[in-house]
Design an enzyme around this catalytic site. Structure first.
Site, mmCIF file in Angstrom:
data_model
loop_
_atom_site.group_PDB
_atom_site.id
_atom_site.type_symbol
_atom_site.label_atom_id
_atom_site.label_comp_id
_atom_site.label_asym_id
_atom_site.label_seq_id
_atom_site.Cartn_x
_atom_site.Cartn_y
_atom_site.Cartn_z
ATOM 1 C CB THR A 1 49.985 48.261 35.384
ATOM 2 O OG1 THR A 1 48.714 48.504 35.976
ATOM 3 C CG2 THR A 1 50.207 49.459 34.335
ATOM 4 C CB CYS B 1 44.578 54.855 35.650
ATOM 5 S SG CYS B 1 43.114 54.446 36.610
ATOM 6 C CG HIS C 1 47.131 51.319 37.699
ATOM 7 N ND1 HIS C 1 47.109 50.380 36.859
ATOM 8 C CD2 HIS C 1 46.349 52.225 37.632
ATOM 9 C CE1 HIS C 1 45.759 50.601 36.275
ATOM 10 N NE2 HIS C 1 45.316 51.617 36.750
#
Lengths: 208, 120, 158
Positions: free
Chosen positions: C22, C28, C45
């Site tokens: 990711t 996040c 994520h």
């Protein structure tokens, strides 16, 4: 439906993008000693949150991002993205060569440029619609495109799974400065704009 | 001589305004980074003139103009903001601003506005 | 070797071998769950903290509290057991220069992820959290190692 946008809706947003970027770029051109700046055709897309970073060419590239939240008659989000080299060139140019690095003063200069350029865009949008559009102070970050966009989506607590993206790009001929200016209208805002402009078309005295 | 109070949330714009004004022979009374600071510094320094940004954290420029006009109805304030929308210009002038300079501006434009406001 | 890119508000699961990646976690949080016995890895994520704060919950991978049960369920489908899973998490930074004194979104996300892991009974064994920089996470499913990279910094292994 979340992800539906009619053809006339796309046309309308593209026109707003055109007028917005036109005015934004004329402000930027003044900041850059009247350099000629070319505008790319505005692109209007409906994208999932996960696909948003891929709209900005390379999501793994390090960029300077300026985010401005706009309230008033409608809510919308403005995002101004500059590759690092472009951010440095702009900083050097607006400071008359005094600031060349993206240190605290450099970031402050980038933020002010972002403030002026996004204001150019929303001022034109306000003129077109008769809306009063009031921006919050800008915020700036230098990082991967994906990290910047993810943080903006989290910051605005993106409730929807799809967003309408009006993306406008620009580039200077001589100094290789390029960037994107994007508008994301909040969920209900698009409907208000659509109504307002359709009313405006049938009733000349509409906008105040 | 007290001079000019510069109000803008970005350090870069304060630096730019300061450079333009000092080059043209004006003294700087102080620099404020938001509306609250502008009001406090107005009270403490009593400047000849204030340059006021509109979009700022904590307290916006239009509210700050209204508050300063309450403290000193003869205060000379000129707005220097990117927000050139008609409705906001009218709001600022109604609040008591003497002039409205839209960013981006040429240095001459701000110097002229300051001179005009100081002699009026 | 397969490479699966996990986007914002999404997840990926691999078995035996491969990389789950990711890119660019800002505020996040990336959640890597690993069952070392079954060699099953899952990466999520998440964008937001609590699904209860929203009316639209069509996308469970978006929220910390719904993403973890979803990921556990998908991993169990390919042979993992929740009781054997361990978690490594990264992200939750604050990229933008806000100074409004409120708790940052990143910090809220971190708390929600820790809470959701605790309620699933999954131990948190390593983390790289907070700060001002974005992170990229590479999760090697063959051995459970997680590599974290940040702009302008040497990579860190979790």
């Amino acid at each position: 439906m979340n992800c539906y946008l009619s053809e006339s809706g796309v046309d309308l947003l593209r026109e707003i993008g055109n007028i917005g970027i036109g005015n934004a770029v004329s402000s930027l051109s003044q900041l850059l000693n009247d350099q000629r700046i070319n505008i790319r055709m505005p692109e209007v897309t409906v994208v999932s949150l996960g696909e948003l970073p891929d709209q900005m060419e390379s999501p793994e590239k390090v960029v300077a991002g300026i985010y401005v939240e706009v309230g008033g008659s409608i809510d919308l989000h403005m995002i101004f993205l500059l590759p690092l080299e472009s951010a440095r060139s702009i900083t050097a140019s607006v400071s008359g060569g005094l600031v060349r690095e993206l240190d605290e003063m450099g970031l402050s200069a980038v933020m002010e440029v972002g403030n002026i350029v996004t204001a150019g865009y929303i001022n034109a949008f306000a003129g077109l619609t008769g809306f009063k559009l009031i921006p919050k102070p800008p915020a700036v970050a230098v990082d991967l495109t994906e990290a910047i966009l993810g943080s903006i989506l989290a910051e605005v607590q993106a409730a929807e799974d799809f967003v309408i993206l009006i993306k406008t790009g620009f580039e200077t001929g001589e100094s290789d400065i390029e960037g994107f200016l994007c508008m994301i209208p909040a969920r209900d805002s698009f409907e208000i704009v659509y109504k307002k402009l359709l009313e405006g078309a049938s009733d000349e005295s509409g906008a105040g | 001589m007290p001079g000019i109070l510069i109000t803008d949330d970005t350090a870069f714009m304060r630096m730019t305004l300061k450079n333009i004004l000092t080059k043209n022979g004006f003294d700087i009374a102080g620099e404020a980074a938001d509306g609250n600071e502008a009001i406090e510094m107005y009270k403490s320094t009593r400047p000849d003139l204030v340059t006021m940004d509109i979009t700022m954290p904590n307290l916006d420029g239009i509210t700050a103009i209204k508050e300063i006009m309450k403290v000193d109805p003869s205060a000379r304030i000129i707005v220097c903001s990117a927000m050139g929308q008609k409705a906001l210009v009218i709001d600022a002038l109604n609040a008591g601003a003497r002039d409205f300079v839209v960013k981006p501006f040429q240095p001459d434009r701000i110097v002229d506005a300051v001179k005009k406001a100081l002699t009026a | 070797m397969s490479l699966v890119r996990v986007r914002i508000a999404d997840y990926g699961v691999l078995r035996e071998t491969g990389l789950l990646v990711t890119i660019g976690l800002g505020s996040c949080v990336g959640i890597a769950l690993y069952d070392a016995v079954a060699k099953v890895g899952g990466l999520s994520h998440i964008l937001l903290a609590e699904s209860a704060d929203f009316t639209n919950r069509d996308s469970p991978a978006k929220f910390a509290d719904t993403a973890i049960p979803l990921l556990v369920g998908e991993m169990e489908k390919v042979g993992a057991k929740c009781g054997r899973m361990k978690a490594k998490i990264a992200g939750g930074s604050q990229l933008f220069n806000y100074n409004n004194g409120a708790e940052s979104i990143g910090s809220r996300n971190i708390h929600a992820v820790k809470k959701a892991l605790a309620s699933a009974g999954i131990p948190l064994v390593a983390s790289d959290l907070g700060g001002r920089l974005g992170r990229t996470m590479q999760f090697n499913v063959a051995d459970g190692r997680v590599l974290i990279t940040k702009v302008g910094q040497a990579p860190v292994e979790l």
